[in-house]
Structures are given as C-alpha cells and as structure tokens.
Design a protein around this motif. Structure first.
Motif: not given
Length: 342
Positions: A289-295, A297-301, A317-325
């Motif tokens: 799990s990661v939260f508020r990092v500079a990694l 995230l698309d690649g991790l997903r 930092g974007k709810n829509k991205w979080n929900e889709d991921a």
C-alpha cells in the motif's frame, strides 16, 4: 448504567464491581480514569479495587491530568488488587515510590513531566512487569539500566529516555519495543543484542539514516515521522524482516528493497519517495500500500504482481483515479483486506 466513551469510564460518580466485570467481559478491556482528586473518593476506590480483583489486567486504572495540582500516589494504597495502572499525562507527583509497592502490578504506563528522579525505575518491582510505558519528563533522565531485571517484560515503550538503554540486552522475553523521540546522537546498535525482539517502532526524534540498526530476529519495522531520515540503507542487515511500514518521511527519496524479502510493505505520506529498487524481487509480498508518494502509481496499478500478492492499495490525490484503480485491482483479485499492523 455506566457511561463509557471509547472504552473509557471518566470520573465516575458511582461504581459497581459487577457492572465493571461485565463490561470487561464484553469489551475485552476497560479503562477507568480520574482527572482530579475529588473524583476518587474512598467508596469509589474500594469498589474499583474489588473490580480489579475480579477482572485482573483487563481493567486499567488511570490517573491523569490533575491540572494545576499534583497526584499523590498514596492513593494507590487503596488499590492493592490493581494489575494494570496508568499514571500519565501528569505534571507533578508525590510519593511516587508507592507505585512500586503495589503487590499485583503487571502493566504500567508512567509519565510525569516534572519528575526529576533518575533512579525512578529502581523503585519498581520490575521482575513482575509484562508491559511498561515510560513517557518523557522535562530532563529525559531516567536511568534505564534497571530494566535488565525485567524477567517477564514483553512490550516496552520509551519516550525520550536513553541513559542505560544497553541494559535491555538482559531482558529475556522482550518482543515489542517502541522508541519515541529517541535523539539522533544516540545509536541504535544496541538493538542487535535483543535476541527475542520481533517488533520495533521508531517514532519522532531525528536521524539521517538507520545504518546502525541491525537484528537477526526483527520481523516488523515501523518508522514514523523521524526527522531528517533520508535513507533506510541496505535491509539485508535485517534478514528476517517481513513487514515494513514507513510514514511521514519527507526526505526519503527511495527505499532499497534489494536486501529484503517482505510480505507486507506500506509507504504513507512520503511525498518525495520516487524509487523502490528491488520491488521486482519481492516474490513473497502479500500486501502493498502507498499513499501520497512520488512513485509511478499507474505503473504500480498495471504491473504484474507476484502470485503471493493478495492486497494492493494505491492512493493518489485524486478520488476518481483512486476509485478506478481500486476497481481494476479488484478485478484482478488484489483487493483482499490487509492484516492489522503490530
């Protein structure tokens, strides 16, 4: 009916030992706490002592606050059945040696800011304690060397104190250690001698690295808001480490996982963390799990996670991205609820 808020009964007017016992059975644990001397009358203390005898260490008796005044530990003579005691968040205390005279004490939380008594631990019957929490005082000057006498101690929390910390080497059963506000001028190399230690938390304080931290037994490491920490170094010096959680580390730009074999990894609010070399080698990783990092995230997903992985949680930092991921990861059966961290 008892008015209990978040597992705490605050300055009760009356106490029924039977009701207290029932609540402890239901909840597993209950705290009865007092913030001022007038709250604990002889009748209240007598009932509380009876309740302690019934439920043992599932009931914590707590004295705190006493704002503008002092706590007189002579009060504890009314509570010989107490096994679980908190005398903390206090400014001043009198007759503190009475704590050490409690015949059944097993768990102790202690924190009195203005107590200037380096030998305080020598007033406690340490051989009987299973858990101990030491809050800071103004001078942070407790001598910790008497802790070597702790034959049964399983869990220890220390805030700010460091003198004599090498005495922990003599504690034969210590499994959990939390160091809060541990100054950077003090080394962590004593940890290597704690042969039974499984869980370590480093909270606050400051240091640029933890290169002097090594252990052959440590399984869980939790690092929270340690000021100035820029690297975790080569994790091969922690050969059985299986869980790593790092929070609120603004200087941290990478965590090198090449020397580790983790089952759980959580990186929370490390805004400049952009690299995880060795992540591709974590074949046993179950939770990530990661939260508020500079990694990335698309690649991790989208990456191919190991067959062992059951839970991947990614938060931007974007709810829509979080929900889709979350939906995409759930479709790949990577949404199992994570375990509680120690």
């Amino acid at each position: 009916m008892l008015k209990i808020d978040s597992g705490r009964l605050h300055d009760p007017k009356i106490l029924s030992p039977v009701e207290i016992a029932k609540e402890c059975e239901t909840r597993g644990r209950l705290i009865v706490q007092f913030s001022k001397p007038e709250a604990y009358t002889p009748a209240i203390l007598a009932s509380l002592n009876e309740a302690c005898g019934l439920v043992k260490d599932r009931l914590q008796v707590r004295f705190f606050g006493h704002y503008g005044g002092r706590f007189d530990a002579m009060t504890l003579r009314h509570l010989p059945e107490t096994r679980n005691l908190a005398v903390d968040c206090l400014t001043a205390i009198d007759n503190e040696e009475e704590i050490g005279r409690l015949p059944n004490l097993r768990l102790l939380d202690f924190g009195v800011f203005e107590l200037d008594r380096p030998d305080f631990l020598r007033t406690i019957e340490l051989r009987r304690l299973a858990q101990l929490s030491l809050g800071e005082n103004r001078k942070r000057n407790f001598d910790l060397s008497p802790l070597a006498d702790c034959e049964l101690l399983d869990g220890l929390f220390i805030h700010g104190h460091s003198k004599g910390i090498g005495g922990l080497e003599g504690v034969p059963r210590l499994r959990t250690l939390t160091l809060s506000g541990y100054a950077k001028k003090h080394a962590l190399n004593f940890v290597k001698d704690l042969s039974t230690l499984k869980d370590l938390k480093l909270i606050l304080g400051g240091r640029a690295d933890i290169d002097d931290l090594s252990s052959k037994s440590l399984e869980n490491l939790h690092i929270i808001r340690v000021q100035g920490l820029a690297t975790t170094g080569d994790l091969s010096r922690l050969p059985v480490l299986s869980s790593l959680r790092i929070e609120d580390q603004i200087q941290l730009k990478q965590v090198d996982l090449n020397g580790a074999s983790l089952k759980r990894l959580a990186l929370i609010n490390c805004k400049n963390l952009a690299e995880l070399p060795g992540l591709d080698k974590q074949d046993h990783l179950r939770e990530f799990s990661v939260f508020r990092v500079a990694l990335d995230l698309d690649g991790l997903r989208d990456r191919e996670w190991p067959s062992a992985t059951r839970s991947v949680r990614l938060f931007s930092g974007k709810n829509k991205w979080n929900e889709d991921a979350a939906a995409q990861l759930a479709a790949r059966n990577l949404n199992e609820k994570g375990d509680l961290w120690p």
